[in-house]
Design an enzyme around this catalytic site. Sequence first.
Site, mmCIF file in Angstrom:
data_model
loop_
_atom_site.group_PDB
_atom_site.id
_atom_site.type_symbol
_atom_site.label_atom_id
_atom_site.label_comp_id
_atom_site.label_asym_id
_atom_site.label_seq_id
_atom_site.Cartn_x
_atom_site.Cartn_y
_atom_site.Cartn_z
ATOM 1 C CG HIS A 65 -2.111 0.944 1.057
ATOM 2 N ND1 HIS A 65 -2.129 2.300 1.295
ATOM 3 C CD2 HIS A 65 -3.361 0.683 1.027
ATOM 4 C CE1 HIS A 65 -3.444 2.886 1.126
ATOM 5 N NE2 HIS A 65 -4.304 1.887 1.030
ATOM 6 C CG ASP B 104 4.065 6.972 2.307
ATOM 7 O OD1 ASP B 104 3.369 7.491 1.476
ATOM 8 O OD2 ASP B 104 5.322 7.187 2.758
ATOM 9 C CB THR C 298 3.450 9.075 -6.719
ATOM 10 O OG1 THR C 298 4.048 7.473 -6.584
ATOM 11 C CG2 THR C 298 4.422 9.689 -7.765
ATOM 12 C CG ASP D 254 -38.705 27.174 7.446
ATOM 13 O OD1 ASP D 254 -38.652 27.547 5.984
ATOM 14 O OD2 ASP D 254 -39.008 26.194 7.779
HETATM 15 C C1 SPV Z 1 -36.449 22.028 6.802
HETATM 16 O O1 SPV Z 1 -35.268 21.679 7.400
HETATM 17 O O2 SPV Z 1 -36.598 23.175 6.575
HETATM 18 C C2 SPV Z 1 -37.454 21.226 6.780
HETATM 19 C C3 SPV Z 1 -37.711 19.741 7.724
HETATM 20 O O3 SPV Z 1 -38.471 21.338 6.077
HETATM 21 S S1 SPV Z 1 -38.463 20.583 9.129
HETATM 22 O O4 SPV Z 1 -38.027 21.843 9.470
HETATM 23 O O5 SPV Z 1 -38.654 19.392 10.130
HETATM 24 O O6 SPV Z 1 -40.090 20.896 8.532
HETATM 25 MG MG MG Z 2 -38.337 23.221 5.142
#
Ligand code: SPV
Ligand code: MG
Length: 430
Positions: free
Chosen positions: A88, A90, A121, A203
């Site tokens: 192998h 190194d 190498t 979100d």
């Molecule tokens: C995310 O990661 O944005 C998701 C998963 O959609 S959750 O936050 O569980 O909805």
């Molecule tokens: Mg999401």
Amino acid sequence: MKLVYTCFTTDVIHEGHMNIIAEARKHGEVMIGVLADKVMIRYNRFPLLDQDERLKLLRELPVKEVIIQNDIMYDSIIDEYHPDYIIHGDNWTSGPMRAIRDHVMERLKEYGGQLLEVPYTRNEKVHHEDAKIREKLAMPEYRRKRLRKLIDLCPIVKTIEVHSGITGLIAEKTVVENNGELDQFDAMWISSLCDSTAKGKPDIELVDMTSRLRTIDDVMEVTTKPIIFDGDTGGQIEHFVYNVRTLERMGVSAIIIEDKKGLKKNSLFGTEVKQTQDTIAHFCEKIRAGKKVQLTDDFMIIARIESLILEQGMEDALERARAFVGAGADGIMIHSRKKDPSEILEFCDRFREEDKVTPLVVVPTSFNTITEKELTDHGVNVVIYANQLTRSAFPAMEQTARDILKYHRAKEVDDRLMPIKDIISLIDEL
Ligand code: SPV
Ligand code: MG
């Protein structure tokens, strides 16, 4: 004649490999092992050529035999062939590969076999060959189809959340040795929650596609692993079709869209906030429209069912799964915010009674006691660790900020920081 064994994990033969073979031939007849695909992806990079093609390539070399090696630790080879020598480079004397070397040495000792190590190498040409392979893996046409391949190859595709170049590097490069096995993540999840959080936004589909595409591009710049994109509700059908085209062209492997409409809130709020589920008919229309515009067979549109989150019951979830698969969905994601995984497992078991093939995806954020093995046993194909990197970084950064304010200097926090030397060497130079 003595038997000399070496294992190759390459799809390009360069000077370094020829060097090993020349050295091996001095000691006896040479046998090469081709590391099987399913083993190779656990520890080395993803192969550009599959194991049969690599077998063919290596059979061109001046050696006695080329075989498939099915385990990472060489046990099957040692048990069957008792090679007099294992040879192998190194380069396995440090890092995660060290565990393999230690194990091989132990096993060779049992019967008086010997380990031969040749200097790895490291020259401009070999470096260039390696870089070329890596770059190829990052190209859209290679990256995009890799998720489907992984679903075929792996008991479960392990996916980690990324939202930047740096988190992408963690997903790309983290390899651990655990109980004699090496392991790493297979794929990356561009979470809407974490992409939004990184920008200090809620979100709620507020971070727009232009910004989300920018995140994908940042990740793609420094990684090769496949990407599963969190597409939220997928938006309006007329917009969704354009986004499918864009993501596919960029080399994203899959989009997951959830069957909600109106103002989307994060699923982990459940019924604490107002969220509306889409109708089966309308969501099927969205899936069909997306499937109609995609240009390759590689790209996947995965339908996410929110019936358990919104307390609409198991029958509703299963009815939707049937309908969405019927409309062309390439996979089903089922979500739950219960700590107890039993409703998820019931869904998976009942879905699998009817459908043995459609990939199943889960996100065990709340039901985090479940293991990958248990999920696999219930027919799950992809597990997504959807937010853990973000949630681990935030408290660490906050504590550091607090302590610098408290001590009026940075010395007290230094012990828990990554050394400057490590952070500057983390990024590869071209
Ligand atoms: C995310 O990661 O944005 C998701 C998963 O959609 S959750 O936050 O569980 O909805
Ligand atoms: Mg999401």
